[in-house]
Design an enzyme around this catalytic site. Structure first.
Site, PDB file in Angstrom:
ATOM      1  N   GLU A 165      28.488  31.173 -16.758  1.00 48.73           N
ATOM      2  CA  GLU A 165      27.353  30.308 -16.459  1.00 48.73           C
ATOM      3  C   GLU A 165      27.683  29.331 -15.320  1.00 48.73           C
ATOM      4  O   GLU A 165      27.597  28.111 -15.501  1.00 48.73           O
ATOM      5  CB  GLU A 165      26.943  29.526 -17.712  1.00 48.73           C
TER       6      GLU A 165
ATOM      7  N   ARG B  68      27.325  24.412 -10.445  1.00 48.81           N
ATOM      8  CA  ARG B  68      27.829  23.620  -9.327  1.00 48.81           C
ATOM      9  C   ARG B  68      28.627  24.477  -8.332  1.00 48.81           C
ATOM     10  O   ARG B  68      28.495  24.323  -7.110  1.00 48.81           O
ATOM     11  CB  ARG B  68      28.720  22.513  -9.879  1.00 48.81           C
TER      12      ARG B  68
ATOM     13  N   TYR C 170      28.449   8.571 -12.127  1.00 50.45           N
ATOM     14  CA  TYR C 170      29.811   9.025 -12.421  1.00 50.45           C
ATOM     15  C   TYR C 170      30.883   8.340 -11.578  1.00 50.45           C
ATOM     16  O   TYR C 170      32.065   8.628 -11.754  1.00 50.45           O
ATOM     17  CB  TYR C 170      29.937  10.527 -12.147  1.00 50.45           C
TER      18      TYR C 170
ATOM     19  N   CYS D  50      16.499  -1.644  -5.715  1.00 51.33           N
ATOM     20  CA  CYS D  50      16.915  -2.964  -6.215  1.00 51.33           C
ATOM     21  C   CYS D  50      17.841  -2.824  -7.410  1.00 51.33           C
ATOM     22  O   CYS D  50      17.487  -3.149  -8.554  1.00 51.33           O
ATOM     23  CB  CYS D  50      15.683  -3.803  -6.562  1.00 51.33           C
TER      24      CYS D  50
END
Length: 399
Positions: A257, A260, A300, A326
């Site tokens: 699977e 990335r 992260y 902001c």
């Protein structure tokens, strides 16, 4: 490809993907693993329909985690019979939707989920194909937010409970047990934990076989990382060789699977500098891209290489590269050496994964456009820039 020209043509912020890089990344898998391996692209990494269609045309299946992702796979021409449905919280409607399209299997993560799928399959007059996701308690040695294979993580059925879970599933008449699954985390550079996870699953496969529960496939998940900064390149060929050795005695189809590692380094985020603000000790390079366009640094603390591609000769200074949102956490990079002036174009590298797919409308910012550059060098707009009118269209002023 001429990124400066693409920014002029399509505006910024802008995601740009390179089709040849997508193919190169997929070829690393198809060349390393046995021909019968089913590569199920993880849709959550980048769910643009054109990206999905390209992988479908290359013969890939898909790993989904929601009914919406299944709808995308279907809209892109993907094969539901090559689609596996992962995730800890599948709703009844999502299960019905997936059963109606005869997906390959559900990767089941709990006993209550087994019960729910069995009940819905009974209502619809079918047997649901299931694979149990086992948590092997293997440390992926990655960021804690993307580590999924430890016993304290929410994912999967604990290894100590796995055999009993299969025995229970075997008593449910509307389930068809076809596989075993694990996924221990994401952005792995050292792939030895993936091999260790596979090693931990195989004795369970043997015990189940002895009890008459015969599995058709083993799904080792994804998680192979990419080079964002100075990481080593993961050795997919060596990993494949170890998996082939481990699986040689078994008649199991292999499912992977990747997400990335197929799309991450195929994309860049282009952003224009709005201002350079001189601070006390460092500058702030303020861009038109923000954390709503690329959440990974804020979420992260992730590193993305950022280059000034319109004026690379500028004298570099220490700066935070930030967006207009902001939030103090709205940054693309902190304490970087970069030279920039207002109007310059910056390229944020490795933005093909978990960038557009995690984008939001925070601060009422329309989502950016996406462009795919094909093998001929032609740029195709695969998602147009969202308008303010579209962003407001689903809301009602009731006062």
């Amino acid at each position: 490809m001429n990124l400066n020209a693409l920014a002029e043509q399509f505006g910024t912020p802008l995601y740009v993907y390179d089709q040849s890089a997508l193919d190169h990344a997929l070829d690393r898998y198809t060349q390393a693993f046995p021909e019968a391996t089913l590569i199920c692209y993880a849709v959550k990494a980048n769910s643009n329909l054109s990206i999905l269609r390209h992988f479908a045309q290359r013969g890939c299946g898909f790993d989904i985690v929601s009914g919406g992702e299944l709808a995308r796979v279907l809209a892109a021409g993907g094969d539901p019979a090559k689609t596996v449905f992962s995730g800890v919280g599948k709703s009844s409607d999502e299960i019905r939707f997936a059963l109606s399209h005869q997906i390959k299997c559900f990767n089941v993560e709990s006993l209550p989920e087994l019960d729910r799928i069995n009940t819905i399959a009974a209502e619809t007059g079918c047997r649901a194909p299931v694979s149990l996701r086992i948590n092997p308690d293997v440390d992926a040695q990655t960021h804690p937010y993307i580590s999924t294979g430890l016993k304290e993580n929410k994912f999967g059925i604990p290894m100590a409970q796995a055999e009993a879970a299969y025995q229970y599933a075997d008593t449910l008449p509307h389930l068809n047990i076809i596989g075993i699954d694990c996924h221990i985390g994401s952005q792995l550079i050292d792939l030895s934990p993936l091999v260790e996870a596979c090693e931990r699953l195989l004795p369970l496969v043997e015990r189940l076989q002895a009890q008459g529960i015969t599995l058709q496939h083993i799904d080792l998940g994804g998680g192979i990382g990419i080079v964002y900064h100075n990481e080593n390149t993961p050795d997919i060929a060596a990993y494949a060789a170890e998996v082939r050795r481990l699986l040689a005695p078994y008649s199991l189809q292999l499912i992977l699977e990747p997400g990335r590692s197929l799309v991450g380094n195929a994309g860049v985020l282009l952003t224009r500098v709005e201002y350079v603000k001189q601070g006390d000790g460092k500058d702030f390079v303020i861009t038109d891209a923000a954390m709503n366009d690329l959440l990974r640094p804020a979420l992260y603390g992730a590193y993305h290489q950022i280059d000034n591609i319109s004026a690379p000769e500028r004298e570099a200074r220490v700066a935070d590269i930030v967006g207009p949102i902001c939030e103090t956490g709205d940054f693309l990079a902190q304490n970087r050496l970069i030279g920039a002036q207002a109007g310059d174009l910056l390229a944020v590298r490795s933005a093909g994964a978990y960038a557009a797919s995690m984008a939001s409308n925070y601060n009422s910012r329309p989502r950016a456009a996406e462009v795919l550059v094909d093998d001929t060098g032609a740029a195709k707009l695969i998602r147009r820039r969202e308008t303010l009118a579209e962003m407001l269209a689903n809301e009602h002023n009731l006062l």
